[in-house]
Design a protein around this motif. Structure first.
Motif, mmCIF file in Angstrom:
data_model
loop_
_atom_site.group_PDB
_atom_site.id
_atom_site.type_symbol
_atom_site.label_atom_id
_atom_site.label_comp_id
_atom_site.label_asym_id
_atom_site.label_seq_id
_atom_site.Cartn_x
_atom_site.Cartn_y
_atom_site.Cartn_z
ATOM 1 N N LEU A 1 -31.078 -30.367 -34.493
ATOM 2 C CA LEU A 1 -32.216 -29.532 -34.903
ATOM 3 C C LEU A 1 -32.256 -29.358 -36.420
ATOM 4 N N GLU A 2 -31.073 -29.248 -37.036
ATOM 5 C CA GLU A 2 -31.028 -29.087 -38.507
ATOM 6 C C GLU A 2 -31.826 -30.180 -39.201
ATOM 7 N N ASN A 3 -31.716 -31.364 -38.682
ATOM 8 C CA ASN A 3 -32.420 -32.511 -39.261
ATOM 9 C C ASN A 3 -33.952 -32.347 -39.152
ATOM 10 N N TRP A 4 -34.397 -31.793 -38.018
ATOM 11 C CA TRP A 4 -35.838 -31.594 -37.827
ATOM 12 C C TRP A 4 -36.374 -30.505 -38.735
ATOM 13 N N LEU A 5 -35.515 -29.509 -38.980
ATOM 14 C CA LEU A 5 -35.971 -28.372 -39.788
ATOM 15 C C LEU A 5 -36.123 -28.737 -41.269
ATOM 16 N N LEU A 6 -35.639 -29.893 -41.644
ATOM 17 C CA LEU A 6 -35.862 -30.363 -43.012
ATOM 18 C C LEU A 6 -37.327 -30.785 -43.195
ATOM 19 N N TYR A 7 -38.006 -31.062 -42.078
ATOM 20 C CA TYR A 7 -39.382 -31.582 -42.157
ATOM 21 C C TYR A 7 -40.421 -30.710 -41.459
ATOM 22 N N PHE A 8 -39.964 -29.888 -40.506
ATOM 23 C CA PHE A 8 -40.920 -29.076 -39.742
ATOM 24 C C PHE A 8 -40.464 -27.619 -39.692
ATOM 25 N N PRO A 9 -41.419 -26.680 -39.821
ATOM 26 C CA PRO A 9 -41.021 -25.278 -39.635
ATOM 27 C C PRO A 9 -40.694 -25.035 -38.157
ATOM 28 N N ILE A 10 -39.819 -24.081 -37.928
ATOM 29 C CA ILE A 10 -39.359 -23.836 -36.550
ATOM 30 C C ILE A 10 -40.534 -23.478 -35.620
ATOM 31 N N GLY A 11 -41.555 -22.839 -36.194
ATOM 32 C CA GLY A 11 -42.712 -22.439 -35.376
ATOM 33 C C GLY A 11 -43.524 -23.610 -34.872
ATOM 34 N N GLN A 12 -43.258 -24.772 -35.411
ATOM 35 C CA GLN A 12 -44.009 -25.950 -34.975
ATOM 36 C C GLN A 12 -43.256 -26.719 -33.884
ATOM 37 N N ILE A 13 -42.133 -26.120 -33.489
ATOM 38 C CA ILE A 13 -41.329 -26.763 -32.433
ATOM 39 C C ILE A 13 -41.223 -25.793 -31.259
ATOM 40 N N LEU A 14 -41.574 -26.270 -30.092
ATOM 41 C CA LEU A 14 -41.427 -25.420 -28.904
ATOM 42 C C LEU A 14 -40.230 -25.901 -28.096
ATOM 43 N N PHE A 15 -39.386 -24.938 -27.729
ATOM 44 C CA PHE A 15 -38.208 -25.279 -26.934
ATOM 45 C C PHE A 15 -38.457 -24.848 -25.500
ATOM 46 N N VAL A 16 -38.434 -25.805 -24.627
ATOM 47 C CA VAL A 16 -38.684 -25.536 -23.211
ATOM 48 C C VAL A 16 -37.346 -25.568 -22.495
ATOM 49 N N SER A 17 -37.132 -24.589 -21.633
ATOM 50 C CA SER A 17 -35.880 -24.563 -20.881
ATOM 51 C C SER A 17 -35.980 -25.521 -19.688
ATOM 52 N N GLY A 18 -35.085 -26.507 -19.683
ATOM 53 C CA GLY A 18 -35.062 -27.464 -18.577
ATOM 54 C C GLY A 18 -34.760 -26.767 -17.253
ATOM 55 N N GLU A 19 -33.950 -25.708 -17.327
ATOM 56 C CA GLU A 19 -33.604 -24.971 -16.103
ATOM 57 C C GLU A 19 -34.825 -24.227 -15.565
ATOM 58 N N ARG A 20 -35.540 -23.577 -16.478
ATOM 59 C CA ARG A 20 -36.723 -22.818 -16.036
ATOM 60 C C ARG A 20 -37.864 -23.733 -15.607
ATOM 61 N N LEU A 21 -37.870 -24.917 -16.130
ATOM 62 C CA LEU A 21 -38.888 -25.887 -15.724
ATOM 63 C C LEU A 21 -38.733 -26.196 -14.234
#
Ligand SMILES: Nc1ncnc2c1ncn2[C@@H]1O[C@H](COP(=O)(O)OS(=O)(=O)O)[C@@H](OP(=O)(O)O)[C@H]1O
Length: 381
Positions: free
Chosen positions: A271-291
């Protein structure tokens, strides 16, 4: 008696009526109307099916679509067998313009078949995705995409394009060709779970569009690793045991972090690598368990994130006891119930409890960091 004299004496003659159509003409007219309706129906079927065809035809992996490595220029034949699709004028209240740049595609679903009329009119166009499910492998990415495709304003490539990891040199024109056609207001999506662990992927996606919305389906990294291993085992039954692959040195308990099954689960690091290019608000984390336990709940969050009306609800799912997973009451473009295939929801081999325990210890600090970064406790510890 001559007619004239009758007319003169009797009641006034009625106004002249047009002759009724001869029966044969009427029959011909009916026949023509029926064949017109029939051809419209055939057209409808063809046009509606084409964009949702799975795999090779529309959205083959780069290697397949390019005919085994050859460069496929924009506009070349990946969709040759489909009739030209279309931009549809949609009723105002149905239009969604997600808060993302560019425009989307969608394979439609639900009740009304989106795009039918527009496809008949030869409209619609292929667009680069505005939202991508970037990970994680074995997280539940296929389930999420299949569920999302039910939404009339979502259209998605069937197979994984692998553009930002393996096919980037083929260019955006090539990538766009893999996408389904879309109408104004529809979102184009794809999923390739390996992007999440591809170092170059964030910069490349950002180069396509800084506004790309990213979705990551995450799952307990220990279960994910076992799931990953189970998949490899199904293809290569002769591989060493999970237990032996886990350790560099079993006696010292040193984990082999170079093994991809382990590496992928260190979510915080990727995730650290993604945050160099995208703000955290532009990433949605979906729980595989809740799915799995609450698919409608997770789909609600995803629809909100994508700026879509909440059309996919609990009414769309049922729990299939044989499969052991939630399934769709009606799949996209179909009226039949649909569960994911046999490669999803495999039985995992049983793993030594101590090894599982050691893995839990290994992942704990990374999980904590991940919860902190995302502001969400996924409950794996
Ligand atoms: N509804 C439904 N039906 C079937 N399977 C479901 C579902 N929801 C989530 N899952 C879980 O998805 C796991 C596979 O994840 P992915 O689709 O991301 O795998 S892959 O990376 O594309 O290979 C798969 O992992 P395994 O159980 O290990 O096979 C499933 O647990």
């Amino acid at each position: 008696m001559p007619r004239a004299s009758m007319a003169g004496n009797g009641p006034p003659a009625p106004a002249a009526c047009p002759e009724p159509l001869p029966r044969s003409v009427f029959k011909k007219f009916l026949l023509m109307l029926m064949s017109l309706l029939m051809s419209l129906y055939v057209f409808y079927c063809l046009a509606e099916r084409c964009p949702s065809l799975p795999g090779p035809l529309l959205a083959a992996a780069p290697e397949q679509a390019a005919g085994g490595g050859g460069r496929l220029e924009p506009g070349s034949p990946s969709l040759a067998s489909c009739p030209p699709a279309a931009r549809r004028k949609r009723p105002k209240q149905q239009r969604r313009r997600p808060d993302v740049p560019g425009r989307g595609a969608g394979s439609g679903g639900g009740g009304e078949p989106p795009g039918t009329l527009a496809l008949l009119l030869g409209e619609g166009s292929k667009r680069l995705p505005q939202a991508i499910i970037v990970g994680v492998k074995k997280g539940g990415t296929r389930a999420l995409l299949e569920f999302l495709r039910v939404h009339p304003d979502v259209r998605a490539a069937g197979a994984e394009p692998h553009f930002f990891d393996r096919g980037y040199e083929r260019g955006f024109g090539w990538y766009r060709e893999l996408m389904p056609r879309t109408l104004d207001g529809q979102i184009t999506m794809e999923k390739t779970p390996s992007y999440f662990v591809t170092k170059e992927a964030p910069a490349r996606i950002s180069a396509m569009s800084k506004g790309t919305k990213l979705i990551v389906v995450v799952r307990d990294p220990v279960t994910r690793a076992i799931s990953d291993y189970t998949q490899t085992l199904s293809k290569k039954p002769d591989i060493p045991t999970f237990e032996s692959l886990t350790f560099k040195n079993r006696t010292t308990g040193l984990i082999d972090t170079s093994w991809s099954a382990i590496q992928i689960g260190i979510y915080a690091k990727h995730l650290e690598n993604w945050l160099l290019y995208f703000p955290i608000g532009q990433i949605l984390f979906v729980s595989g368990e809740r799915l799995i336990s609450d698919p409608a709940g997770e789909l609600g969050r995803v629809q909100d994130f994508l700026g879509l009306k909440r059309i996919i609800t609990d009414k769309h799912f049922y729990f299939n006891k044989t499969k052991g997973f939630p399934c769709l009451k009606k799949a996209e473009g179909s009226s039949k119930p649909h569960c994911l295939g046999k490669t999803k929801g495999r039985t995992h081999p049983s793993i030594d409890r101590e090894v599982v325990q050691r893995l839990r210890e290994f992942y704990r600090p990374f999980n904590m960091k991940f919860y902190q970064m995302t502001g969400h406790d996924f409950g794996w510890d």
